[in-house]
Write an enzyme that holds these catalytic residues in place. Structure first.
Site, mmCIF file in Angstrom:
data_model
loop_
_atom_site.group_PDB
_atom_site.id
_atom_site.type_symbol
_atom_site.label_atom_id
_atom_site.label_comp_id
_atom_site.label_asym_id
_atom_site.label_seq_id
_atom_site.Cartn_x
_atom_site.Cartn_y
_atom_site.Cartn_z
ATOM 1 C CG ASP A 1 -3.415 -52.015 -2.824
ATOM 2 O OD1 ASP A 1 -4.375 -52.481 -3.922
ATOM 3 O OD2 ASP A 1 -2.724 -51.407 -3.453
ATOM 4 C CD GLU B 1 1.111 -51.823 -2.912
ATOM 5 O OE1 GLU B 1 0.811 -52.407 -2.026
ATOM 6 O OE2 GLU B 1 0.984 -50.676 -3.139
ATOM 7 C CB SER C 1 2.978 -51.546 0.418
ATOM 8 O OG SER C 1 2.157 -50.920 1.658
#
Length: 616
Positions: A81, A491, A517
């Site tokens: 991510d 996010e 996040s």
């Protein structure tokens, strides 16, 4: 008594072809009477949390074979991510969770596997495997790769601990020189493992421990420490015993849905609330509960958040503590021990060790147990050696952190707050709820009111922040970033990180139908449901509208009259097939993402597939 699933492919004259193929993988005639156990690995060179897992699967497989099973390993995908952040790659992160769950199901069912060990670590991999385990409901054990050590650097003659968020925020901090930016970047992520704060990956690995599907220490024992090797070796042994208990002793209690039942989900959520974990965990627990047909909803989370105290702060909620410090304070079992002393836990839930939670706490809660082996494990310390390899060091703390007054984990009497670290807010802006990580919200921001600045993409909001268009008192609204509207529910780490860098994190709010996040802090409210793309009120907000937020009252309200809202709603409908879509957003949406958007439900349902669209 259930038969081995694998008998389907290993017995009978009609399976001659299948056995011939199994033999080509190394199986023998004797192996055809044994259980086939999948080692579901997620090794990849793309992700520091998974870079060290190549050889770990072999460790687990060897123990399975020694203990009487037949191990067969396969890999899932794994998206980083942090690397996918800030560009179109983040659209794929949440959808990858469902893809991982499906791929595990496909492999397990296609090959009639009897049981599995899930080797996960980072953000969407643990949830995807958890969804698969509860969907399949065969014996399963989780063992993750472990946390990264925190980074360290000397700045202005001060020793500073670092994590990934520091590397992101320093990039736009005018007070950080180019030289120091390079030094921070080089020091922030020093080892293999999941990023060193209580971000999504570590939060989820802690929750699998609380659910009973992973061994004590799983959520907090460092990836680099030699003690972690024992967790992998034990997983290989324990899975054979679990599977035999089910298939040969007719013991259904060892199945994932019976271990991770509603009481276990409530225990896990209480842990998350107490330690101020990532809001993403709510999304993933809701999704996993649906896979396991467990009645666990946002209403349950709201109820728990009102009675569970906030007992622990780990980065990004503080710079003082990282995962290595959380482990030193007793990790998951340390927090659960405090919650048990509060009288909050379901102590009769069971785990993969066939122990009740109460029995487990008696052996692993460092504040009250006398178990030398357990305390020695929690003394596992970082070494400060840059490495991409697991199990390279044996450092130990000289003492454990049992300070429950001002240490990393606190007792209820000395809690950061009697309200937990996560809260569910409701109001006309979020009829179905939204989430805020209160652990990261300054006390002065618990009640906030301000004018909206509306953006229809994360990129647009970042540009506004970096060009000075956001001012103290503003409420930044980022919409059409939900599961359907994004699609993929990006996010919003960059907007929140850049607000912090610009010194606006203590005087602005940010609300979105996207998510955050685990590294996010500040007054950041996400998962607004219904989302804009599902005709949510957030889609009707205009610049300058006043938005009121009151965390203590669990409320979020758009202060616009019903008359004006009806006019805006009619204007939106008049856009025809463009209604409830962003205006002037230039984003390339692939066919796979369009398919995801077509089937996905809202965040308050865990952003899982809408089964009604598949069942008719």
């Amino acid at each position: 008594m259930p038969k081995y699933r694998s008998i389907t492919t290993t017995h009978g004259r009609n399976m001659t072809g299948a056995r011939a193929l199994w033999r080509a993988t190394g199986m023998t005639t004797e192996d055809f009477d044994k259980m086939i156990i999948a080692v579901v690995n997620s090794f990849t060179q793309f992700v520091p949390g998974h870079i060290h897992l190549r050889n770990v699967g072999a460790l687990v497989s060897e123990q399975i074979n020694i203990t009487g099973g037949v191990a067969k390993e396969f890999n899932t995908i794994a998206i980083d991510d942090g690397i996918a952040m800030g560009h179109s790659g983040m659209l794929y992160s949440l959808p990858s969770r469902d893809l991982i769950a499906d791929s595990v199901e496909y492999m397990i069912n296609a090959h009639c596997v009897d049981a599995m060990v899930c080797i996960s670590n980072c953000d969407k991999i643990t949830p995807g495997m958890l969804m698969a385990a509860l969907r399949l409901n065969i014996p399963a054990i989780f063992v993750s790769g472990g946390p990264m050590e925190s980074g360290a650097i000397t700045l202005s003659n001060q020793n500073v601990k670092l994590n990934l968020i520091d590397a992101i925020t320093c990039s736009v901090d005018p007070n950080i020189s180019d030289v120091d930016q390079q030094r921070i970047e080089s020091a922030a992520c020093p080892t293999c493992g999941s990023c060193s704060g209580m971000f999504t990956a570590n939060s989820m690995n802690c929750l699998t421990e609380a659910l009973g599907l992973a061994q004590p220490g799983n959520g907090s024992l460092l990836a680099t420490h030699s003690d972690r090797k024992k967790l992998f070796l034990n997983a290989g042994k324990y899975i054979v015993h679990l599977a035999k208990s089910y298939y040969e002793e007719n013991n259904y209690s060892v199945l994932p849905r019976n271990i991770a039942n509603k009481s276990s989900f409530e225990n896990a959520m209480m842990l998350d609330i107490a330690m101020g974990g990532s809001t993403n965990t709510v999304l993933h627990l809701l999704a996993a509960a649906q896979e396991g047909e467990i009645d666990f909803t946002m209403a349950d989370i709201d109820k728990l958040s009102r009675k569970v105290p906030h007992l622990c702060k780990v980065a990004p909620n503080t710079q003082r503590y990282h995962m290595e410090d959380f482990h030193r304070a007793g990790g998951v079992m340390g927090v659960l021990g405090e919650l048990h002393r509060c009288g909050l836990l379901h102590e009769d839930t069971r785990n993969i060790l066939n122990k009740s939670l109460l029995e487990t706490l008696l052996n692993y809660d460092i504040f009250s147990c006398d178990n030398f082996e357990s305390k020695n494990m929690y003394a596992a310390a970082p070494a400060g050696i840059r490495s991409t390899q697991a199990f390279i060091q044996k450092n130990r703390w000289t003492s454990l952190d049992t300070d429950r007054r001002s240490g990393c984990i606190r007792s209820r009497e000395h809690a950061y707050s009697q309200d937990g670290g996560l809260a569910v807010l409701y109001g006309n802006l979020a009829v179905d709820g939204c989430l805020v990580k209160t652990a990261g919200v300054h006390i002065n921001l618990q009640k906030f009111s301000g004018p909206a600045k509306v953006y229809e993409s994360q990129e647009e909001s970042v540009q506004a922040i970096l060009t000075g268009n956001i001012h103290s008192g503003d409420v930044i609204v980022i919409r059409y970033e939900g599961p359907k509207g994004g699609p993929g529910m990006q996010e919003m780490l960059y907007p929140t990180s850049f607000l912090k860098s610009m010194g606006l994190d203590l005087c602005c709010a940010l609300i979105t139908d996207g998510r955050f996040s685990g590294g996010t802090s500040g007054l950041s409210i996400g998962h607004i449901s219904p989302e804009a793309a599902n005709k949510g009120l957030i889609g009707l907000v205009h610049d300058g509208d006043i938005i009121n937020i009151d965390i203590s009252m669990r409320s979020i309200t758009l202060e616009v009259s019903e008359h004006i809202l009806k006019i805006r709603h009619a204007a939106e409908i008049a856009r025809g097939n463009k209604a409830w879509t962003p205006t002037n957003r230039n984003r390339n949406i692939s066919i796979s993402l369009k398919a995801y958007a077509h089937l996905v439900t809202s965040a308050d349902k865990g952003a899982v597939r809408d089964k009604s669209k598949l069942l008719g």
